[in-house]
Motif scaffolding. Structure first.
Motif, mmCIF file in Angstrom:
data_model
loop_
_atom_site.group_PDB
_atom_site.id
_atom_site.type_symbol
_atom_site.label_atom_id
_atom_site.label_comp_id
_atom_site.label_asym_id
_atom_site.label_seq_id
_atom_site.Cartn_x
_atom_site.Cartn_y
_atom_site.Cartn_z
ATOM 1 N N ALA A 49 -12.342 10.263 6.683
ATOM 2 C CA ALA A 49 -11.872 8.917 6.946
ATOM 3 C C ALA A 49 -10.534 9.131 7.059
ATOM 4 C CB ALA A 49 -12.085 8.100 5.617
ATOM 5 N N ALA A 50 -9.714 9.820 6.219
ATOM 6 C CA ALA A 50 -8.335 9.887 6.502
ATOM 7 C C ALA A 50 -7.953 10.536 7.732
ATOM 8 C CB ALA A 50 -7.498 10.847 5.447
ATOM 9 N N VAL A 51 -8.576 11.615 8.347
ATOM 10 C CA VAL A 51 -8.378 12.214 9.489
ATOM 11 C C VAL A 51 -8.770 10.984 10.954
ATOM 12 C CG1 VAL A 51 -9.594 13.625 11.609
ATOM 13 C CG2 VAL A 51 -9.073 14.459 9.030
ATOM 14 N N LEU A 52 -9.859 10.171 10.603
ATOM 15 C CA LEU A 52 -10.162 9.371 11.685
ATOM 16 C C LEU A 52 -9.152 8.208 11.649
ATOM 17 C CD1 LEU A 52 -14.109 9.061 11.278
ATOM 18 C CD2 LEU A 52 -12.619 10.253 13.009
ATOM 19 N N LYS A 53 -8.603 7.848 10.575
ATOM 20 C CA LYS A 53 -7.527 6.614 10.478
ATOM 21 C C LYS A 53 -6.336 7.176 11.094
ATOM 22 C CE LYS A 53 -5.233 3.606 7.408
ATOM 23 N NZ LYS A 53 -4.458 3.415 6.347
ATOM 24 N N PHE A 54 -5.953 8.397 10.845
ATOM 25 C CA PHE A 54 -4.635 9.055 11.447
ATOM 26 C C PHE A 54 -4.956 9.011 13.009
ATOM 27 C CE2 PHE A 54 -2.135 12.566 12.884
ATOM 28 C CZ PHE A 54 -0.938 12.228 12.501
ATOM 29 N N ILE A 55 -6.111 9.644 13.223
ATOM 30 C CA ILE A 55 -6.217 9.745 14.830
ATOM 31 C C ILE A 55 -6.131 8.185 15.436
ATOM 32 C CG2 ILE A 55 -7.800 10.130 16.452
ATOM 33 C CD1 ILE A 55 -8.563 12.499 14.701
ATOM 34 N N ASP A 56 -6.621 7.145 14.838
ATOM 35 C CA ASP A 56 -6.932 5.964 15.514
ATOM 36 C C ASP A 56 -5.247 5.354 15.602
ATOM 37 O OD1 ASP A 56 -9.377 5.663 15.831
ATOM 38 O OD2 ASP A 56 -9.903 4.699 13.808
ATOM 39 N N GLU A 57 -4.397 5.606 14.538
ATOM 40 C CA GLU A 57 -3.101 5.036 14.310
ATOM 41 C C GLU A 57 -2.170 6.240 15.423
ATOM 42 O OE1 GLU A 57 -2.309 5.805 10.210
ATOM 43 O OE2 GLU A 57 -2.638 4.108 9.657
ATOM 44 N N GLU A 58 -2.451 7.066 15.667
ATOM 45 C CA GLU A 58 -1.951 7.818 16.711
ATOM 46 C C GLU A 58 -2.304 7.409 18.204
ATOM 47 O OE1 GLU A 58 0.574 10.533 16.311
ATOM 48 O OE2 GLU A 58 0.826 9.348 14.661
ATOM 49 N N TRP A 59 -3.529 7.118 18.301
ATOM 50 C CA TRP A 59 -3.686 6.462 19.683
ATOM 51 C C TRP A 59 -3.364 5.324 20.027
ATOM 52 C CZ3 TRP A 59 -4.848 9.481 23.209
ATOM 53 C CH2 TRP A 59 -5.830 10.875 23.216
ATOM 54 N N ARG A 60 -3.165 4.298 19.007
ATOM 55 C CA ARG A 60 -2.627 3.213 19.172
ATOM 56 C C ARG A 60 -1.111 3.273 19.421
ATOM 57 N NH1 ARG A 60 0.905 0.784 16.808
ATOM 58 N NH2 ARG A 60 1.219 2.193 15.183
ATOM 59 N N HIS A 61 -0.478 4.235 18.669
ATOM 60 C CA HIS A 61 1.003 4.467 18.997
ATOM 61 C C HIS A 61 1.105 5.015 20.460
ATOM 62 C CE1 HIS A 61 4.945 6.077 18.231
ATOM 63 N NE2 HIS A 61 4.567 7.115 18.878
ATOM 64 N N MET A 62 0.375 6.043 20.861
ATOM 65 C CA MET A 62 0.362 6.374 22.149
ATOM 66 C C MET A 62 0.075 5.440 23.176
ATOM 67 S SD MET A 62 -0.590 10.538 21.716
ATOM 68 C CE MET A 62 -2.110 10.186 20.904
ATOM 69 N N THR A 63 -0.790 4.555 22.850
ATOM 70 C CA THR A 63 -1.178 3.543 23.703
ATOM 71 C C THR A 63 0.095 2.639 24.152
ATOM 72 O OG1 THR A 63 -3.603 3.635 23.308
ATOM 73 C CG2 THR A 63 -2.673 1.482 24.224
ATOM 74 N N LEU A 64 0.830 2.324 22.994
ATOM 75 C CA LEU A 64 2.121 1.598 23.005
ATOM 76 C C LEU A 64 3.042 2.010 23.887
ATOM 77 C CD1 LEU A 64 3.509 -1.229 22.381
ATOM 78 C CD2 LEU A 64 4.209 -0.113 19.884
ATOM 79 N N GLU A 65 3.274 3.375 23.708
ATOM 80 C CA GLU A 65 4.140 4.034 24.469
ATOM 81 C C GLU A 65 3.938 4.133 25.868
ATOM 82 O OE1 GLU A 65 5.784 7.734 21.403
ATOM 83 O OE2 GLU A 65 3.946 8.122 22.553
ATOM 84 N N GLU A 66 2.709 4.188 26.200
ATOM 85 C CA GLU A 66 2.358 3.893 27.557
ATOM 86 C C GLU A 66 2.618 2.542 28.275
ATOM 87 O OE1 GLU A 66 1.688 6.456 29.329
ATOM 88 O OE2 GLU A 66 1.983 7.865 28.075
#
Length: 116
Positions: free
Chosen positions: A99-116
């Protein structure tokens, strides 16, 4: 690296892969260290500074991205703690680790999407 970690954790969860704790730790360390030491300083110093000066409408998004950068160390620590628990307690601690891994990955993808 994020996709690789997600795949590895999925394979462990499905019982097709035995946990390799050293590999998991190395992946988490990479996910933490490379952005922190390489990407984020360049983004903040070069890219974000210029965007702030050029487009005031981008400032709220840039502020959010900078906040994400500051919180990333905390999010990485959650992963490290979850991995330590999984290493110590075995299979019973896999679900919280996953669960921690999946949450971290979701947060990172959200972050990278905002950067884009």
């Amino acid at each position: 690296m994020l996709q690789g970690l997600k795949t590895l954790v999925g394979e462990i969860g499905a019982g097709r892969q035995a946990p390799d704790f050293d590999l998991l730790a190395a992946m988490i360390e990479y996910i933490h260290a490379v952005p922190e030491q390489v990407n984020h300083p360049k983004e903040s110093e070069f890219l974000f500074a210029r965007l702030r000066a050029r487009d005031p409408a981008a400032i709220p998004a840039l502020d959010e991205l900078e906040d994400d950068h500051r919180r990333e160390a905390e999010r990485s620590q959650v992963l490290e703690t979850a991995l330590a628990g999984y290493r110590q307690r075995g299979g019973e601690a896999f679900p919280p680790f996953q669960a921690a891994v999946l949450k971290f990955i979701d947060e990172e993808w959200r972050h990278m999407t905002l950067e884009e």
